[in-house]
Design a protein around this motif. Structure first.
Motif, PDB file in Angstrom:
ATOM      1  N   SER A 121      44.851  27.628  40.008  1.00 53.51           N
ATOM      2  CA  SER A 121      43.448  27.214  39.980  1.00 53.51           C
ATOM      3  C   SER A 121      42.593  28.366  39.456  1.00 53.51           C
ATOM      4  O   SER A 121      42.933  29.538  39.637  1.00 53.51           O
ATOM      5  CB  SER A 121      42.980  26.818  41.383  1.00 53.51           C
ATOM      6  OG  SER A 121      42.945  27.949  42.227  1.00 53.51           O
ATOM      7  N   LYS A 122      41.487  28.047  38.810  1.00 54.86           N
ATOM      8  CA  LYS A 122      40.650  29.077  38.196  1.00 54.86           C
ATOM      9  C   LYS A 122      40.125  30.073  39.221  1.00 54.86           C
ATOM     10  O   LYS A 122      40.092  31.279  38.971  1.00 54.86           O
ATOM     11  CB  LYS A 122      39.480  28.418  37.461  1.00 54.86           C
ATOM     12  CG  LYS A 122      39.892  27.679  36.192  1.00 54.86           C
ATOM     13  CD  LYS A 122      38.681  27.127  35.461  1.00 54.86           C
ATOM     14  CE  LYS A 122      39.098  26.420  34.166  1.00 54.86           C
ATOM     15  NZ  LYS A 122      37.932  25.873  33.432  1.00 54.86           N
ATOM     16  N   VAL A 123      39.727  29.568  40.389  1.00 53.16           N
ATOM     17  CA  VAL A 123      39.162  30.446  41.426  1.00 53.16           C
ATOM     18  C   VAL A 123      40.221  31.433  41.918  1.00 53.16           C
ATOM     19  O   VAL A 123      39.994  32.649  41.988  1.00 53.16           O
ATOM     20  CB  VAL A 123      38.620  29.621  42.610  1.00 53.16           C
ATOM     21  CG1 VAL A 123      38.197  30.537  43.750  1.00 53.16           C
ATOM     22  CG2 VAL A 123      37.447  28.753  42.158  1.00 53.16           C
ATOM     23  N   SER A 124      41.396  30.914  42.247  1.00 51.96           N
ATOM     24  CA  SER A 124      42.473  31.769  42.750  1.00 51.96           C
ATOM     25  C   SER A 124      42.928  32.759  41.688  1.00 51.96           C
ATOM     26  O   SER A 124      43.164  33.934  41.983  1.00 51.96           O
ATOM     27  CB  SER A 124      43.647  30.905  43.216  1.00 51.96           C
ATOM     28  OG  SER A 124      44.663  31.710  43.761  1.00 51.96           O
ATOM     29  N   ALA A 125      43.039  32.285  40.448  1.00 56.71           N
ATOM     30  CA  ALA A 125      43.486  33.159  39.359  1.00 56.71           C
ATOM     31  C   ALA A 125      42.499  34.301  39.140  1.00 56.71           C
ATOM     32  O   ALA A 125      42.900  35.453  38.923  1.00 56.71           O
ATOM     33  CB  ALA A 125      43.654  32.355  38.082  1.00 56.71           C
ATOM     34  N   GLU A 126      41.206  34.020  39.219  1.00 57.01           N
ATOM     35  CA  GLU A 126      40.191  35.053  39.008  1.00 57.01           C
ATOM     36  C   GLU A 126      40.225  36.079  40.145  1.00 57.01           C
ATOM     37  O   GLU A 126      40.111  37.293  39.904  1.00 57.01           O
ATOM     38  CB  GLU A 126      38.807  34.410  38.913  1.00 57.01           C
ATOM     39  CG  GLU A 126      37.670  35.391  38.646  1.00 57.01           C
ATOM     40  CD  GLU A 126      37.884  36.206  37.382  1.00 57.01           C
ATOM     41  OE1 GLU A 126      37.494  37.397  37.376  1.00 57.01           O
ATOM     42  OE2 GLU A 126      38.468  35.677  36.411  1.00 57.01           O
ATOM     43  N   GLU A 127      40.396  35.606  41.380  1.00 56.21           N
ATOM     44  CA  GLU A 127      40.449  36.518  42.524  1.00 56.21           C
ATOM     45  C   GLU A 127      41.636  37.470  42.414  1.00 56.21           C
ATOM     46  O   GLU A 127      41.515  38.674  42.638  1.00 56.21           O
ATOM     47  CB  GLU A 127      40.539  35.722  43.829  1.00 56.21           C
ATOM     48  CG  GLU A 127      39.244  35.042  44.222  1.00 56.21           C
ATOM     49  CD  GLU A 127      39.383  34.228  45.497  1.00 56.21           C
ATOM     50  OE1 GLU A 127      40.539  33.980  45.924  1.00 56.21           O
ATOM     51  OE2 GLU A 127      38.353  33.843  46.072  1.00 56.21           O
ATOM     52  N   VAL A 128      42.785  36.914  42.048  1.00 57.74           N
ATOM     53  CA  VAL A 128      43.982  37.755  41.989  1.00 57.74           C
ATOM     54  C   VAL A 128      43.933  38.694  40.789  1.00 57.74           C
ATOM     55  O   VAL A 128      44.450  39.812  40.843  1.00 57.74           O
ATOM     56  CB  VAL A 128      45.257  36.886  41.976  1.00 57.74           C
ATOM     57  CG1 VAL A 128      45.554  36.313  40.605  1.00 57.74           C
ATOM     58  CG2 VAL A 128      46.460  37.689  42.463  1.00 57.74           C
ATOM     59  N   ARG A 129      43.289  38.290  39.700  1.00 55.10           N
ATOM     60  CA  ARG A 129      43.109  39.188  38.548  1.00 55.10           C
ATOM     61  C   ARG A 129      42.331  40.436  38.967  1.00 55.10           C
ATOM     62  O   ARG A 129      42.653  41.563  38.541  1.00 55.10           O
ATOM     63  CB  ARG A 129      42.358  38.478  37.418  1.00 55.10           C
ATOM     64  CG  ARG A 129      43.238  37.598  36.535  1.00 55.10           C
ATOM     65  CD  ARG A 129      42.513  37.201  35.256  1.00 55.10           C
ATOM     66  NE  ARG A 129      43.307  36.255  34.473  1.00 55.10           N
ATOM     67  CZ  ARG A 129      43.158  34.941  34.521  1.00 55.10           C
ATOM     68  NH1 ARG A 129      42.226  34.401  35.313  1.00 55.10           N
ATOM     69  NH2 ARG A 129      43.927  34.152  33.783  1.00 55.10           N
ATOM     70  N   GLN A 130      41.304  40.232  39.773  1.00 56.79           N
ATOM     71  CA  GLN A 130      40.499  41.370  40.225  1.00 56.79           C
ATOM     72  C   GLN A 130      41.326  42.324  41.082  1.00 56.79           C
ATOM     73  O   GLN A 130      41.225  43.545  40.958  1.00 56.79           O
ATOM     74  CB  GLN A 130      39.281  40.862  41.005  1.00 56.79           C
ATOM     75  CG  GLN A 130      38.273  40.115  40.142  1.00 56.79           C
ATOM     76  CD  GLN A 130      37.125  39.527  40.963  1.00 56.79           C
ATOM     77  OE1 GLN A 130      37.063  39.709  42.166  1.00 56.79           O
ATOM     78  NE2 GLN A 130      36.237  38.821  40.292  1.00 56.79           N
TER      79      GLN A 130
END
Length: 452
Positions: A121-130
């Motif tokens: 999911s976009k939200v989870s992917a963005e959080e883990v990228r950070q």
């Protein structure tokens, strides 16, 4: 320990039998009745043909719990995830806590990371990228973004409503962080929310004295703060005090274990975390240090050979070389261990006080050891002067080794390196060099009194 291994083996066998006999419902019930930690252990130990059945039967949430509890440093976890189709693996990653998710992704090659991130999911992917972008062994790399937070202008009953909604996703619910437009302004314990009137303002019960860490802080410093304050979690903020995430006590326990392994590895000059390495890899990792120590040892041998004339004049001197070098090396290693521990707990600020303390300790130990060896040698060899020479040399060698064991890690730390690299074998070999130099120079002063 043997009992736990036997129990794990029995559980794996029981669940394997259920899968083999097609008792899917019984397998699911038995597996989900296990503790989270046991789920992870059992899943990793199941034969692959049974794992291929298990992941099809278990829900994403249960599999996420499994992967949340597998230690990525002890188990080759990536192949376990790759046994599932990428779409299913991405759903499991989505359901994991972000800090564990980031740890798992960091074990993968970049190509595989990109594949999973594109499917999440976009939200989870963005959080883990950070999280992945934070340096290893910093607060940012440890933190989780699943925390409970409320705005300070709410009433207690409104805050409790939000807490109930957020609790399903939060990794820990003991603390509720109070924000003002994402800026951390305080913290409330769950007990405070439960025991205060519903119409009371959250601001009235907020503890505004915040103990927090920055995302770039070293994990060892973070662990020390959590240990000092007995926190269950600690908030991580940016330079503008905006809440980025929280570090929970389970991660701190892992950090303490990692740091202890690092320190012990440094003191032993070998990576003790990789106990299951093949003999070849284990040997390859040890050889560079041993070669370096061999070169330093050759310097000691060269120094001894330079005193050949002295030894020929008094052959008895050779009998006490290993006694003095070995004892001084042990004293230096003891001082090294204390110095590294002082630095680890932040007790190295009073430099002169610690230096004086080590000098006095070395003096006391040196005198006690010197007197002991003087008495033994004087009685054994019936030569008081020989005993005096060996005793004085022992005393000075121990004092010097003690100071070296203290000063070297302190200097290494001041230079910005890990003080644990001043390993025990290094200090011991260095002590050999200085002890031989001290011993033969002291012996020269007394040589005329015990020529054989």
């Amino acid at each position: 320990m043997a009992e736990k291994v036997d129990q794990l083996t029995e559980t794996v066998q029981l669940l394997s039998d259920l899968l083999q006999s097609g008792q899917d419902s019984e397998f699911i019930e038995s597996f989900e009745s296990l503790h989270d930690f046991e789920m992870a252990q059992v899943y990793a130990e199941l034969p692959q043909q049974f794992r291929d059945v298990a992941w099809r039967l278990l829900s994403d949430d249960i599999l996420a719990t499994v992967f949340d509890n597998i230690d990525v440093d002890d188990v080759d976890i990536v192949p376990l995830l790759q046994e599932m189709p990428p779409q299913r693996g991405a759903r499991v990653l989505d359901a994991m806590y972000t800090d564990n998710e980031a740890d798992l992704l960091q074990k993968m090659p970049a190509r595989l990371v990109a594949t999973y991130l594109s499917l999440m999911s976009k939200v989870s992917a963005e959080e883990v990228r950070q999280l992945i972008n934070y340096d290893h062994q910093t607060a940012g790399s440890l933190m989780s973004t699943e925390y409970i937070a409320v705005e300070g202008d709410l009433r207690v009953d409104e805050a409790m409503h939000l807490v109930k909604k957020q609790a399903l996703e939060a990794e820990l619910i003991s603390y509720v962080y109070v924000l003002d437009h994402q800026k951390l302004i305080g913290v409330i314990s769950l007990r405070d929310l439960l025991t205060n009137p519903d119409d009371l303002s959250v601001a009235d019960i907020t503890n505004e004295r915040i103990i927090s860490v920055k995302a770039g802080d070293d994990q060892e410093d973070v662990a020390q703060i959590v240990a000092d304050y007995n926190f269950l979690s600690i908030p991580v903020t940016d330079d503008n005090d905006r809440l980025l995430g929280v570090i929970t006590v389970d991660d701190i326990v892992d950090v303490i274990g990692e740091e202890a392994i690092e320190d012990y590895s440094g003191l032993a000059a070998v990576n003790v975390s990789q106990i299951n390495d093949s003999p070849w890899h284990s040997a390859v990792k040890r050889i560079p240090w041993l070669i370096a120590l061999l070169v330093l040892g050759m310097a000691t041998a060269t120094l001894i050979s330079s005193y050949d004339d002295l030894v020929r004049r008094a052959a008895i001197l050779a009998a006490f070389i290993s006694l003095i070098t070995g004892t001084a090396g042990n004293a230096g290693t003891q001082a090294l261990a204390l110095a590294v521990r002082r630095i680890a707990v932040g007790n190295d600020d009073s430099g002169w006080k610690n230096f004086l303390s080590e000098f006095i300790a070395g003096l006391i130990v040196g005198i006690a050891t010197g007197v002991s060896v003087f008495s033994i040698v004087a009685i054994w060899k019936q030569n008081v002067v020989l005993g005096l020479a060996v005793g004085i040399a022992m005393t000075i060698a121990i004092i010097v080794a003690n100071l070296a064991g203290y000063l070297i890690p302190v200097l290494i730390d001041k230079l910005g390196f890990d003080p644990a690299v001043a390993s025990g074998p290094f200090i011991t070999t260095l002590s050999d060099l200085t002890s031989v130099l001290i011993y033969f120079n002291v012996a020269q002063l007394f040589i005329s009194h015990f020529i054989s």
